[in-house]
Motif scaffolding. Structure first.
Motif, PDB file in Angstrom:
ATOM      1  N   ARG A 270       0.854  -1.184   0.000  1.00  0.00           N
ATOM      2  CA  ARG A 270       0.000   0.000   0.000  1.00  0.00           C
ATOM      3  C   ARG A 270       0.893   1.239   0.000  1.00  0.00           C
ATOM      4  O   ARG A 270       1.644   1.452   0.941  1.00  0.00           O
ATOM      5  N   GLY A 271       0.821   2.012  -1.062  1.00  0.00           N
ATOM      6  CA  GLY A 271       1.616   3.229  -1.132  1.00  0.00           C
ATOM      7  C   GLY A 271       3.097   2.957  -1.013  1.00  0.00           C
ATOM      8  O   GLY A 271       3.689   2.234  -1.818  1.00  0.00           O
ATOM      9  N   GLU A 272       3.709   3.519   0.042  1.00  0.00           N
ATOM     10  CA  GLU A 272       5.143   3.376   0.269  1.00  0.00           C
ATOM     11  C   GLU A 272       5.467   2.244   1.231  1.00  0.00           C
ATOM     12  O   GLU A 272       6.612   2.104   1.664  1.00  0.00           O
ATOM     13  N   THR A 273       4.475   1.409   1.574  1.00  0.00           N
ATOM     14  CA  THR A 273       4.636   0.484   2.686  1.00  0.00           C
ATOM     15  C   THR A 273       4.236  -0.937   2.286  1.00  0.00           C
ATOM     16  O   THR A 273       3.256  -1.142   1.578  1.00  0.00           O
ATOM     17  N   ASP A 274       5.008  -1.902   2.772  1.00  0.00           N
ATOM     18  CA  ASP A 274       4.747  -3.320   2.527  1.00  0.00           C
ATOM     19  C   ASP A 274       4.358  -3.995   3.840  1.00  0.00           C
ATOM     20  O   ASP A 274       5.002  -3.779   4.874  1.00  0.00           O
ATOM     21  N   PHE A 275       3.327  -4.816   3.786  1.00  0.00           N
ATOM     22  CA  PHE A 275       2.825  -5.536   4.951  1.00  0.00           C
ATOM     23  C   PHE A 275       2.990  -7.030   4.711  1.00  0.00           C
ATOM     24  O   PHE A 275       2.413  -7.576   3.764  1.00  0.00           O
ATOM     25  N   VAL A 276       3.764  -7.682   5.541  1.00  0.00           N
ATOM     26  CA  VAL A 276       3.970  -9.124   5.432  1.00  0.00           C
ATOM     27  C   VAL A 276       3.248  -9.775   6.614  1.00  0.00           C
ATOM     28  O   VAL A 276       3.759  -9.804   7.747  1.00  0.00           O
ATOM     29  N   TRP A 277       2.037 -10.259   6.346  1.00  0.00           N
ATOM     30  CA  TRP A 277       1.222 -10.880   7.380  1.00  0.00           C
ATOM     31  C   TRP A 277       1.616 -12.335   7.564  1.00  0.00           C
ATOM     32  O   TRP A 277       1.856 -13.052   6.586  1.00  0.00           O
ATOM     33  N   ALA A 278       1.677 -12.791   8.803  1.00  0.00           N
ATOM     34  CA  ALA A 278       2.020 -14.184   9.089  1.00  0.00           C
ATOM     35  C   ALA A 278       0.911 -15.125   8.629  1.00  0.00           C
ATOM     36  O   ALA A 278       1.159 -16.299   8.353  1.00  0.00           O
ATOM     37  N   ARG A 279      -0.287 -14.599   8.498  1.00  0.00           N
ATOM     38  CA  ARG A 279      -1.447 -15.389   8.070  1.00  0.00           C
ATOM     39  C   ARG A 279      -2.548 -14.425   7.644  1.00  0.00           C
ATOM     40  O   ARG A 279      -2.426 -13.218   7.798  1.00  0.00           O
ATOM     41  N   GLU A 280      -3.604 -14.965   7.114  1.00  0.00           N
ATOM     42  CA  GLU A 280      -4.758 -14.152   6.729  1.00  0.00           C
ATOM     43  C   GLU A 280      -5.424 -13.592   7.985  1.00  0.00           C
ATOM     44  O   GLU A 280      -5.634 -14.305   8.968  1.00  0.00           O
ATOM     45  N   ILE A 281      -5.757 -12.314   7.960  1.00  0.00           N
ATOM     46  CA  ILE A 281      -6.387 -11.652   9.106  1.00  0.00           C
ATOM     47  C   ILE A 281      -7.808 -11.242   8.727  1.00  0.00           C
ATOM     48  O   ILE A 281      -8.026 -10.539   7.737  1.00  0.00           O
ATOM     49  N   GLU A 282      -8.765 -11.695   9.519  1.00  0.00           N
ATOM     50  CA  GLU A 282     -10.162 -11.358   9.272  1.00  0.00           C
ATOM     51  C   GLU A 282     -10.475  -9.955   9.816  1.00  0.00           C
ATOM     52  O   GLU A 282      -9.854  -9.489  10.766  1.00  0.00           O
TER      53      GLU A 282
ATOM     54  N   VAL B 167       2.282 -10.624  14.208  1.00  0.00           N
ATOM     55  CA  VAL B 167       1.337 -11.080  13.197  1.00  0.00           C
ATOM     56  C   VAL B 167       1.621 -10.410  11.866  1.00  0.00           C
ATOM     57  O   VAL B 167       1.181 -10.863  10.811  1.00  0.00           O
ATOM     58  N   CYS B 168       2.402  -9.304  11.903  1.00  0.00           N
ATOM     59  CA  CYS B 168       2.718  -8.595  10.667  1.00  0.00           C
ATOM     60  C   CYS B 168       4.041  -7.853  10.809  1.00  0.00           C
ATOM     61  O   CYS B 168       4.323  -7.263  11.857  1.00  0.00           O
ATOM     62  N   SER B 169       4.851  -7.901   9.749  1.00  0.00           N
ATOM     63  CA  SER B 169       6.060  -7.089   9.649  1.00  0.00           C
ATOM     64  C   SER B 169       5.788  -5.980   8.639  1.00  0.00           C
ATOM     65  O   SER B 169       5.297  -6.241   7.539  1.00  0.00           O
ATOM     66  N   ILE B 170       6.106  -4.744   9.027  1.00  0.00           N
ATOM     67  CA  ILE B 170       5.807  -3.578   8.187  1.00  0.00           C
ATOM     68  C   ILE B 170       7.122  -2.959   7.738  1.00  0.00           C
ATOM     69  O   ILE B 170       7.924  -2.514   8.566  1.00  0.00           O
ATOM     70  N   LEU B 171       7.331  -2.922   6.421  1.00  0.00           N
ATOM     71  CA  LEU B 171       8.588  -2.422   5.868  1.00  0.00           C
ATOM     72  C   LEU B 171       8.327  -1.285   4.892  1.00  0.00           C
ATOM     73  O   LEU B 171       7.296  -1.265   4.214  1.00  0.00           O
ATOM     74  N   SER B 172       9.279  -0.368   4.818  1.00  0.00           N
ATOM     75  CA  SER B 172       9.147   0.748   3.889  1.00  0.00           C
ATOM     76  C   SER B 172      10.522   1.312   3.553  1.00  0.00           C
ATOM     77  O   SER B 172      11.425   1.320   4.395  1.00  0.00           O
ATOM     78  N   LYS B 173      10.677   1.793   2.342  1.00  0.00           N
ATOM     79  CA  LYS B 173      11.919   2.452   1.953  1.00  0.00           C
ATOM     80  C   LYS B 173      12.110   3.759   2.709  1.00  0.00           C
ATOM     81  O   LYS B 173      13.217   4.328   2.712  1.00  0.00           O
ATOM     82  N   LEU B 174      11.067   4.246   3.362  1.00  0.00           N
ATOM     83  CA  LEU B 174      11.149   5.481   4.123  1.00  0.00           C
ATOM     84  C   LEU B 174      11.584   5.268   5.569  1.00  0.00           C
ATOM     85  O   LEU B 174      11.800   6.229   6.306  1.00  0.00           O
ATOM     86  N   HIS B 175      11.715   4.021   5.986  1.00  0.00           N
ATOM     87  CA  HIS B 175      12.169   3.743   7.336  1.00  0.00           C
ATOM     88  C   HIS B 175      13.613   4.186   7.532  1.00  0.00           C
ATOM     89  O   HIS B 175      14.444   4.100   6.611  1.00  0.00           O
ATOM     90  N   GLN B 176      13.915   4.646   8.727  1.00  0.00           N
ATOM     91  CA  GLN B 176      15.259   5.081   9.064  1.00  0.00           C
ATOM     92  C   GLN B 176      16.061   3.863   9.532  1.00  0.00           C
ATOM     93  O   GLN B 176      16.060   3.506  10.706  1.00  0.00           O
ATOM     94  N   VAL B 177      16.763   3.241   8.623  1.00  0.00           N
ATOM     95  CA  VAL B 177      17.488   2.008   8.906  1.00  0.00           C
ATOM     96  C   VAL B 177      18.978   2.235   8.689  1.00  0.00           C
ATOM     97  O   VAL B 177      19.395   2.739   7.644  1.00  0.00           O
ATOM     98  N   ASP B 178      19.789   1.857   9.679  1.00  0.00           N
ATOM     99  CA  ASP B 178      21.238   1.997   9.546  1.00  0.00           C
ATOM    100  C   ASP B 178      21.762   1.090   8.437  1.00  0.00           C
ATOM    101  O   ASP B 178      21.266  -0.028   8.250  1.00  0.00           O
ATOM    102  N   PRO B 179      22.789   1.533   7.695  1.00  0.00           N
ATOM    103  CA  PRO B 179      23.327   0.722   6.605  1.00  0.00           C
ATOM    104  C   PRO B 179      24.075  -0.522   7.082  1.00  0.00           C
ATOM    105  O   PRO B 179      24.104  -1.536   6.387  1.00  0.00           O
ATOM    106  N   LEU B 180      24.673  -0.458   8.286  1.00  0.00           N
ATOM    107  CA  LEU B 180      25.395  -1.605   8.824  1.00  0.00           C
ATOM    108  C   LEU B 180      24.494  -2.413   9.743  1.00  0.00           C
ATOM    109  O   LEU B 180      23.635  -1.868  10.431  1.00  0.00           O
ATOM    110  N   ASN B 181      24.709  -3.720   9.775  1.00  0.00           N
ATOM    111  CA  ASN B 181      23.982  -4.597  10.677  1.00  0.00           C
ATOM    112  C   ASN B 181      24.989  -5.475  11.404  1.00  0.00           C
ATOM    113  O   ASN B 181      26.190  -5.335  11.200  1.00  0.00           O
TER     114      ASN B 181
END
Length: 257
Positions: free
Chosen positions: A8-20, A52-66
């Motif tokens: 949706r828009g700038e955001t990705d939702f990875v649901w662990a299962r279908e949510i009613e 139940v869901c991981s929410i990812l976006s290119k707009l998140h402030q994420v450090d380049p190193l892990n």
């Protein structure tokens, strides 16, 4: 169960299962907030539950190193709980966010699209109430009219109703004061107002006191947990809370070395 991927828009939702779709309250907290009061409360409600869901976006402030082992997770995480009455609660754990800096416009630029997408998607899942828990971070700054919240009280502000006054949970009003609040709390509330349901159950910012005198604001976190127990019949995982406080107190010792 197979995961469900939704974009949706700038955001990705990875649901662990279908949510009613079901009437649901959304509780949001930022885990790196000064004093950790909202982190103590939010994480203790979640306990050992799996997201139940991981929410990812290119707009998140994420450090380049892990790091390895145990890499830091780039996503925001959503958890599903039930209160004692059976009502569903989503708990949104924000592990990184754009906060005030010299260029304040970045806070809106990067937070708004993600919260907009989240509120639209979760409304479709049945979310009809939003509660953002936070601390009065500006409480000890030298502003003559900055509202002061007692340690054992909370301020509950209805963002949709735009209350004229600031009221504590004991019913008293903080007179002659205003409240400066940093993002992302008000951005989340604003997005729920604009992109949430037409007739919401509520859109609240629930704020506890804050002190710079202690690294871990444990009493303030307990005030938030009391609110959820007394108002929402949501109980914390006491074992998890005890372990979390131990970790935070150890971090304080390291910080003070």
């Amino acid at each position: 169960m197979e995961k469900v991927i939704e974009m949706r828009g700038e955001t990705d939702f990875v649901w662990a299962r279908e949510i009613e779709k079901e009437a649901t309250t959304l509780v949001t907290f930022y885990q790196n907030e000064q004093g950790f009061a909202s982190f103590i409360a939010g994480a203790s409600l979640v306990g050992e539950a799996e997201p139940v869901c991981s929410i990812l976006s290119k707009l998140h402030q994420v450090d380049p190193l892990n790091v390895l082992p145990g890499p830091i997770l780039p996503e925001w995480r959503l958890y599903e709980l039930r209160n004692e009455d059976g009502r569903r609660y989503f708990i949104l754990r924000i592990n990184h966010a754009y906060i005030p800096s010299q260029n304040h416009t970045k806070a809106w630029l990067y937070n708004y699209p993600v919260f907009r997408d989240i509120m639209m998607v979760l409304t479709e899942k049945g979310v009809d109430e939003s509660i953002y828990i936070t601390a009065n971070i500006m409480q000890e700054f030298v502003f003559a009219d900055q509202a002061q919240i007692p340690t054992d009280e909370l301020l509950v502000y209805d963002y949709d109703e735009k209350d004229d006054g600031l009221y504590l949970t004991d019913g008293s009003e903080i007179e002659g004061a205003q409240l400066d609040i940093p993002p992302p709390s008000w951005i989340a509330a604003s997005c729920f107002k604009h992109f949430g349901p037409n007739d919401p159950r509520g859109n609240y910012i629930v704020m506890c006191s804050h002190t710079n005198m202690t690294f871990v604001n444990e009493e303030e976190g307990e005030a938030l947990l009391d609110f959820f127990e007394n108002t929402h019949a949501l109980l914390p995982d006491e074992k998890y809370k005890s372990e979390l406080l131990e970790v935070l107190n150890e971090a304080e010792e390291t910080y003070n070395v």
